[in-house]
Design a protein around this motif. Structure first.
Motif, mmCIF file in Angstrom:
data_model
loop_
_atom_site.group_PDB
_atom_site.id
_atom_site.type_symbol
_atom_site.label_atom_id
_atom_site.label_comp_id
_atom_site.label_asym_id
_atom_site.label_seq_id
_atom_site.Cartn_x
_atom_site.Cartn_y
_atom_site.Cartn_z
ATOM 1 N N GLU A 37 2.848 -0.657 2.334
ATOM 2 C CA GLU A 37 2.419 0.872 2.025
ATOM 3 C C GLU A 37 2.831 1.645 3.223
ATOM 4 O OE1 GLU A 37 0.847 1.445 -0.546
ATOM 5 O OE2 GLU A 37 -0.189 -0.189 -1.405
ATOM 6 N N THR A 134 -4.113 -1.806 -7.026
ATOM 7 C CA THR A 134 -3.703 -1.568 -5.719
ATOM 8 C C THR A 134 -4.527 -2.367 -4.599
ATOM 9 O OG1 THR A 134 -3.037 0.690 -5.798
ATOM 10 C CG2 THR A 134 -3.512 -0.085 -3.763
ATOM 11 N N TYR A 139 -3.459 -2.081 1.401
ATOM 12 C CA TYR A 139 -3.397 -0.541 1.322
ATOM 13 C C TYR A 139 -4.257 0.041 2.761
ATOM 14 C CZ TYR A 139 -3.571 4.379 0.130
ATOM 15 O OH TYR A 139 -3.223 5.953 -0.047
ATOM 16 N N ARG B 114 0.659 4.271 -8.945
ATOM 17 C CA ARG B 114 1.892 3.978 -7.923
ATOM 18 C C ARG B 114 2.272 2.447 -8.036
ATOM 19 N NH1 ARG B 114 -1.037 2.234 -3.840
ATOM 20 N NH2 ARG B 114 0.186 2.844 -2.117
ATOM 21 N N ARG B 115 1.319 1.578 -8.622
ATOM 22 C CA ARG B 115 1.506 -0.003 -8.568
ATOM 23 C C ARG B 115 1.727 -0.230 -9.763
ATOM 24 N NH1 ARG B 115 3.771 0.017 -4.727
ATOM 25 N NH2 ARG B 115 2.912 0.203 -2.591
#
Lengths: 259, 250, 338
Positions: A37, A134, A139, B114-115
């Protein structure tokens, strides 16, 4: 009753240490896994580095100023004012700079991380990240720990420089010492054995601040009270851990560099 | 009732789900089937384990025993990446909206994308997707605001838009109307209906709001004492004489 | 677009921050390395010592007061020789001669040890890398004190001889007494008496200087007593005792002179003989005067020594010790009062 209480608190303490160790272990296994990230890492670096600069700078400046003013009379008594730059230089680079900067950052960054992650946990934002695919650990936690680990040494270096400048100002006003003389005195008394261990130490300080802050925030109890507690205990535990690391670092540095 | 058999139409099947915290059994053999295209409302008192159930379903909490099968996949058999991939098909609307405070509305909506390049391919410009999702909740104008600048109802809608951006087949709503005034609640319920028509989703809605349940449900399950105590349409349940059921519809 | 601008600005600021930090670090490392001659072209030379007085690796090497390198290594090669490895800047090497010598010194009174390279004579060729230079023995306070002792012994001998001469004059032995007995001297009696008066005045001046010397030495008793147990103290003691003998001799000398004068006054035959030889009296006078000057110098020397010791007292290192001494004294005083 008394022993039962001790056993209980010991158990709580050991559980906590075990949990933090597990948390650190998870950090080390996940830190090398893709995806990185990077953007969030930069954002955290900015938050922790640039935004702490003013605080660290002001503190460093005042420490340099005060430290010099305080030790000047004693040195004057011995007729050793000329030693001021070496003394201030060595003590700031070796110890005062790293530990003061780290404590300031534990207060500012550590509590910030604790409160931010804590409130994210409480308001289910961490769950929301998990659900949206995510990995919140990567992150939120890894980026922050990495950011503190890399930013703290830089903050320490800049803080050291500003503290030395503050000390120079006092010497310049009180003792009419020129800039060049002051800093050539400082650097002539310093050795790599002073700079390298304290820089390495700063990385560990940064890691400790990030780790404890993230641990406390990430495992925050539900409720507003939990957030406050997370922020508070992040600062307390970090400060304690900083001194332990400092102690160990001095012992280790002692082994490698003869004092 | 076709208990303990897996219906071919079911997108989600839960069998004998158990979950305890210490000695306290929150779920004690819960069963559920969610059929394609239906709105299933799960009602129960607060603390009856509704939220725990839905979190076990999506893997946020680990269950002690039982099976959870989502779109033919047993979630216990999935590794983390496969679970993430499955999660792109499931939207989750959190109780408190759970918008990311530090990000603008746009960034909040872009975040799930985003993933998930597998589902959408490489996304160069997420703007059209963001705007589309925002328009379906009627808040395209809020795109550059921060969550702190939004009202409770707006937050809920933005959160819904965030779950919609992945175009999920299943949406799980955790108390969608809690903490909102009756008028805003009604708006949210209407929005949920329109979303369902537009995106053809199957939904599980957890609530203790009877009005909301009546408005949206095709079928209802009452969660009492950790099990599915009663099942049926709203009208069927209202007619039942059991005091524990009657307590819900006073 | 606004959001993008914000993150770009953040990135730039972050970059500035990181670059500032890293360049400070690199600057610091460079400056420290520079001090330790780690960068730039260097050459290695060796210096041999009998005693390195606690020299450490990393100490500076100076040539004509200028830092030209550092100590890189120290090793013993046999029971009395220690070889020190020196790193010297190449450009400085171009000025150091083969017969240059290394001397140990300190940077300030209590500072780090340094090695001073003392220039050699010009006709000898320049030093090459890997060459070895020899070292000077360090001049110590002990050496200085032993020189002072010899001076004092000489002064004592001088006065003893002078005493013998005056005694001989008194007892009427040798040429001088013969001259004294000569009857042709009577006419110059008055003049002689005058000279004798002068002599007596000089003598008394000398005696008072002597006195000052003794007093100033007495005052320093506590200071000297400090060093009681060391070699230095013993030397100092012998200096003082010599001075004492000198003083005693001087007393006897004066007494004899007195007797001479008395006899001259009394008008024994001696007066006549004595008054005839003015030059002799003058000689005695000048010799007494020069003795006086010697003593005066000695007195000044002792005052300086006293000042040095006083300065030593104020020196930070010995300060605590002196303070302790004073305290003990006070305690003793209190005891006596009780």
């Amino acid at each position: 009753m008394g022993t039962q209480k001790t056993i209980n608190s010991l158990q709580v303490f050991l559980t906590e240490v075990g949990d933090i160790s597990y948390f650190a272990g998870r950090f080390f296994t996940d830190v090398f896994k893709r995806p990185f990230e990077f953007k969030e890492f930069l954002r955290q670096c900015y938050n922790m580095g640039n935004r702490s600069l003013l605080l660290v700078g002001v503190t460093g400046f005042i420490i340099g100023l005060v430290f010099t003013l305080q030790s000047r009379p004693t040195l004057q008594e011995f007729g050793a004012v000329a030693w001021m730059p070496s003394m201030v230089g060595i003590s700031i680079i070796r110890e005062i700079g790293p530990i003061i900067t780290a404590l300031i950052c534990a207060g500012r960054i550590g509590s910030g991380i604790g409160a931010e992650l804590g409130s994210m946990r409480v308001t289910e934002q961490i769950d929301a990240m998990e659900v949206s695919g995510t990995n919140p650990f990567k992150y939120l936690v890894i980026t922050r720990i990495l950011a503190t680990t890399f930013m703290l040494p830089i903050l320490v270096i800049i803080g050291d420089a500003i503290a030395l400048y503050g000390s120079y100002l006092v010497e310049n006003i009180k003792g009419d010492v020129s800039f060049q003389l002051y800093f050539s005195e400082v650097f002539s008394s310093l050795e790599f054995g002073d700079v390298i261990p304290s820089t390495i130490k700063s990385f560990f300080f940064g890691f400790a601040i990030g780790l404890v802050g993230c641990y406390k925030g990430y495992n925050c109890d539900k409720g507003t009270e939990g957030v406050g507690l997370a922020a508070n205990s992040a600062v307390v535990y970090t400060s304690l851990l900083l001194f332990v690391i400092d102690f160990v670092a001095v012992l280790v540095a002692d082994l490698f560099y003869e004092l | 009732m076709k208990k303990n058999t897996i219906n071919s139409n079911a997108v989600i099947t839960i069998r004998d789900l158990k979950k305890s915290y210490g000695d306290n059994y929150v779920l004690n053999g819960f069963n559920l089937d969610l059929y394609e295209g239906e709105n299933l409302v799960i009602m129960g008192k607060s603390g009856s384990g509704k939220s725990v159930m839905i979190k076990c379903l999506i893997g946020l909490e680990e269950h002690d025993s039982g099976t959870v099968i989502i779109m033919g996949k047993n979630i216990d058999d999935l590794d983390h990446d496969e679970l993430d991939e499955l999660r792109t098909e499931i939207g989750f609307l959190f109780q408190g909206s759970a918008l990311y405070d530090s990000m603008s509305v746009r960034e909040n909506l872009e975040f799930p994308l985003r993933r998930h390049t597998k589902k959408f391919g490489e996304i160069n410009d997420a703007s059209p997707l963001v705007m589309e999702a925002l328009e379906s909740v009627g808040l395209a104008r809020a795109v550059d605001l921060m969550p702190s600048e939004l009202s409770g109802g707006m937050k809920r809608r933005i959160a819904l838009a965030r779950t919609l951006i992945l175009k999920p087949q299943i949406i799980l709503y955790d108390e969608p109307t809690t903490g909102l005034d009756p008028i805003t609640s009604k708006e949210i319920v209407l929005l949920m209906k329109s979303v369902q028509e537009k995106y053809k989703t199957s939904s599980i809605i957890i609530t203790h709001d009877v009005d909301c349940a009546r408005a949206i449900s095709n079928r209802m399950i009452l969660l009492v004492d950790g099990i599915n105590y009663a099942e049926g349409t709203y009208e069927e349940l209202v007619e039942m004489e059991d005091p524990k059921i009657k307590a819900f519809f006073k | 677009m606004k959001a993008l601008d914000k993150t770009t600005a953040q990135k730039i600021k972050l970059a500035i921050f990181v670059i500032a930090g890293l360049s400070l670090f690199i600057l610091g490392v460079y400056l420290i390395g520079n001090q330790q001659s780690m960068f730039g072209s260097n050459a290695r030379i060796f210096a041999t010592f009998n005693n390195i007085n606690g020299l450490k690796i990393g100490n500076n090497v100076r040539y004509g007061g200028l830092n030209v390198g550092t100590v890189k290594g120290i090793r013993m090669v046999n029971d009395s020789t220690i070889v020190v490895d020196l790193t010297i800047k190449k450009d400085a090497l171009g000025y150091i001669r083969k017969n240059a010598k290394a001397a140990l010194g300190t940077d300030g009174l209590v500072g780090n040890m340094i090695i001073n390279i003392v220039p050699g004579s010009e006709e000898i060729g320049l030093l090459n890398a890997e060459d070895t230079i020899h070292s000077y023995r360090r001049i110590t306070t002990e050496d200085m004190l032993s020189t002072l002792n010899v001076t004092n012994e000489n002064a004592a001998m001088l006065t003893a001889d002078l005493l013998k001469i005056t005694r001989a004059i008194n007892s009427g032995e040798g040429t001088i007494s013969y001259l004294l007995k000569d009857s042709t001297m009577a006419l110059n009696l008055e003049q002689s008496i005058r000279y004798f008066r002068q002599t007596a005045a000089s003598t008394s001046k000398m005696i008072s200087h002597m006195d000052d010397l003794i007093v100033s030495l007495n005052n320093k008793n506590n200071v000297i007593g400090l060093l009681r147990d060391s070699v230095t103290a013993n030397q100092l003691k012998s200096v003082v005792s010599n001075l004492e003998t000198t003083g005693n001799d001087m007393n006897k000398l004066v007494a004899n002179l007195n007797a001479t004068v008395t006899r001259a006054k009394e008008g024994d035959g001696a007066i006549n003989y004595l008054s005839n030889d003015k030059s002799l009296v003058k000689k005695i006078d000048t010799s007494v005067n020069s003795l006086d000057a010697t003593l005066h110098n000695l007195n000044e020397a002792s005052i300086k020594l006293n000042e040095n010791l006083e300065a030593l007292k104020h020196n930070i290192l010995f300060r605590g010790y002196f303070k302790k001494l004073e305290k003990e004294k006070e305690k003793q005083l209190e005891k006596e009062i009780k």
